[in-house]
Design an enzyme around this catalytic site. Sequence first.
Site, short mmCIF file in Angstrom:
data_model
loop_
_atom_site.label_atom_id
_atom_site.label_comp_id
_atom_site.label_asym_id
_atom_site.label_seq_id
_atom_site.Cartn_x
_atom_site.Cartn_y
_atom_site.Cartn_z
N ASP A 230 5.20 28.43 -41.98
CA ASP A 230 4.55 27.04 -41.87
C ASP A 230 5.36 26.08 -43.00
O ASP A 230 5.95 26.75 -43.76
CB ASP A 230 3.18 26.92 -42.00
CG ASP A 230 2.34 25.85 -41.31
OD1 ASP A 230 2.86 24.49 -41.50
OD2 ASP A 230 1.74 25.91 -40.28
N LYS A 264 0.71 28.76 -31.73
CA LYS A 264 -0.65 28.38 -31.22
C LYS A 264 -0.77 26.91 -31.66
O LYS A 264 -0.72 26.27 -32.74
CB LYS A 264 -1.68 29.08 -31.70
CG LYS A 264 -3.12 28.89 -31.49
CD LYS A 264 -4.21 29.60 -31.92
CE LYS A 264 -5.47 29.12 -31.91
NZ LYS A 264 -5.72 27.81 -32.65
N HIS A 268 2.16 21.54 -28.44
CA HIS A 268 1.61 20.28 -27.83
C HIS A 268 1.49 19.30 -28.90
O HIS A 268 1.19 17.80 -28.41
CB HIS A 268 0.07 20.61 -27.62
CG HIS A 268 -0.96 20.75 -28.67
ND1 HIS A 268 -2.36 20.06 -28.36
CD2 HIS A 268 -0.92 20.92 -29.94
CE1 HIS A 268 -2.90 20.18 -29.44
NE2 HIS A 268 -2.10 20.57 -30.46
C1 LIG Z 1 -1.73 21.69 -34.78
S1 LIG Z 1 -1.44 22.85 -36.21
C2 LIG Z 1 -1.67 24.27 -35.64
C3 LIG Z 1 -2.04 25.55 -36.52
C4 LIG Z 1 -2.18 26.94 -36.17
N1 LIG Z 1 -1.31 27.35 -35.39
C5 LIG Z 1 -3.48 26.95 -35.47
O1 LIG Z 1 -3.61 27.07 -34.38
O2 LIG Z 1 -4.61 26.89 -36.08
C6 LIG Z 1 0.50 22.72 -36.16
C7 LIG Z 1 0.90 23.39 -37.34
O3 LIG Z 1 2.58 23.14 -37.38
C8 LIG Z 1 3.11 23.06 -38.84
N2 LIG Z 1 4.30 22.15 -38.72
C9 LIG Z 1 4.36 21.26 -38.23
N3 LIG Z 1 5.98 20.99 -38.45
C10 LIG Z 1 6.57 22.03 -38.90
C11 LIG Z 1 7.66 22.65 -39.12
N4 LIG Z 1 8.74 21.96 -39.00
N5 LIG Z 1 7.88 23.81 -39.38
C12 LIG Z 1 7.19 24.68 -39.54
N6 LIG Z 1 5.50 24.45 -39.27
C13 LIG Z 1 5.26 23.26 -39.04
C14 LIG Z 1 1.99 22.28 -39.21
O4 LIG Z 1 2.07 22.27 -40.60
C15 LIG Z 1 0.66 22.76 -38.82
O5 LIG Z 1 0.07 23.81 -39.49
#
Ligand SMILES: C[S@@+](CC[C@H](N)C(=O)[O-])C[C@H]1O[C@@H](n2cnc3c(N)ncnc32)[C@H](O)[C@@H]1O
Length: 364
Positions: A230, A264, A268
């Site tokens: 992340d 996960k 979206h």
């Molecule tokens: C909606 S959250 C989902 C978190 C987790 N998968 C869950 O279902 O609880 C989206 C995640 O994508 C991460 N994210 C966004 N852009 C990213 C990137 N460029 N590289 C890695 N992670 C990223 C965010 O920090 C966040 O934790």
Amino acid sequence: MEHIHGHGASELFQAQSHLYKHVFSFVGSMSLKCAVQLGIPDIVHSHGEPITLHGLVSALQIHPTKAGFVHRLMRLLAHCGFFATTRVNKKQEAEEEEQDEEEAYDLTPSSRILLKDNVTGFSPFVLAMLDPALLTPWQFLGNWFREDKVTAFESAHGMELWEYGNQNPGFNNLFNEAMASDSGMMNLVVRDCKAVFEGFDTLIDVGGGTGTCSRIISEAFPHLKCTVLDLPHVVANLTDSLKLNYVGGDMFQSIPPTDGILLKLVLHSISDEDCVKVLKKCREAILNKEKGGKVIIIDIVINDIKDEHEITETKLFFDVMMMAMVTGRERCEKDWEKLFLEAGFSRYKLTPMFGLRSLIEVYP
Ligand SMILES: C[S@@+](CC[C@H](N)C(=O)[O-])C[C@H]1O[C@@H](n2cnc3c(N)ncnc32)[C@H](O)[C@@H]1O
């Protein structure tokens, strides 16, 4: 005149009621947030039996001038199904007084999953999604359609959501806790998904937040080593364990080699173009392409035909939320398939799970 008296009038009043309902539906959301802030679900729970208004007021840490307002908050929350009402015997004040009944509040399945000590504790999600940082952008949505900002979130805050999290540690924690609380429910289904993770030695949870989902999976599959990838500010200060480690990075840049990849609620929140980029990176990272290596997606699939009206409405709420806050969208099966093919995957298997999410296994 026909519209004022007679049939036309009743239709107009019905239409007005319909509008009232939607104009004020935020009152339900904010009252729910208030119940969480006041800790009402936990108070009802620790009482051990349905709690009377008097009992609730005594347990709440509120200003004495507000005691008389609690029943109105509870009346709405009960009407919305967050609490149930029942009748209990009134405590006899004096021997000669006749036994009488009074109303008491009990938990419903919805308030039960808001409890703090519950593995599925969902309260952080309520608090984060109704935090001013995520509510303010809605004031900008109309204007956003007229300007060239990427999201209404950016119109409101001058930066995108993930950068806002980077610059505001309080919001970052709140948001990550919300995601973790959403993932807590995975506990209930992971053991039924044994076949999905079979044959993996390593799994990378891309955009895995603070790792709740990975922790649940690694506990259910003892031989599996999980890595959460992340953004650096999300995984900073998290401690690796033997079976779960954290990598701060960017999923658009590089994903370490692995047997399986979990995404996960990540796709979206990004555009189709970005999904294809991430999926291509995932495909490159998968080691055993011929021997079961795959991407596992847990996300919303809009299904207008089979879904009940209310579930579809909630999925559409998520869709517009994704439009306002980030660059993502909710997709129907055809949309998902198009992304998989464009990213070079050969086939997929879609399994609807509980709640709003589906599980999609995507094969290189
Ligand atoms: C909606 S959250 C989902 C978190 C987790 N998968 C869950 O279902 O609880 C989206 C995640 O994508 C991460 N994210 C966004 N852009 C990213 C990137 N460029 N590289 C890695 N992670 C990223 C965010 O920090 C966040 O934790």
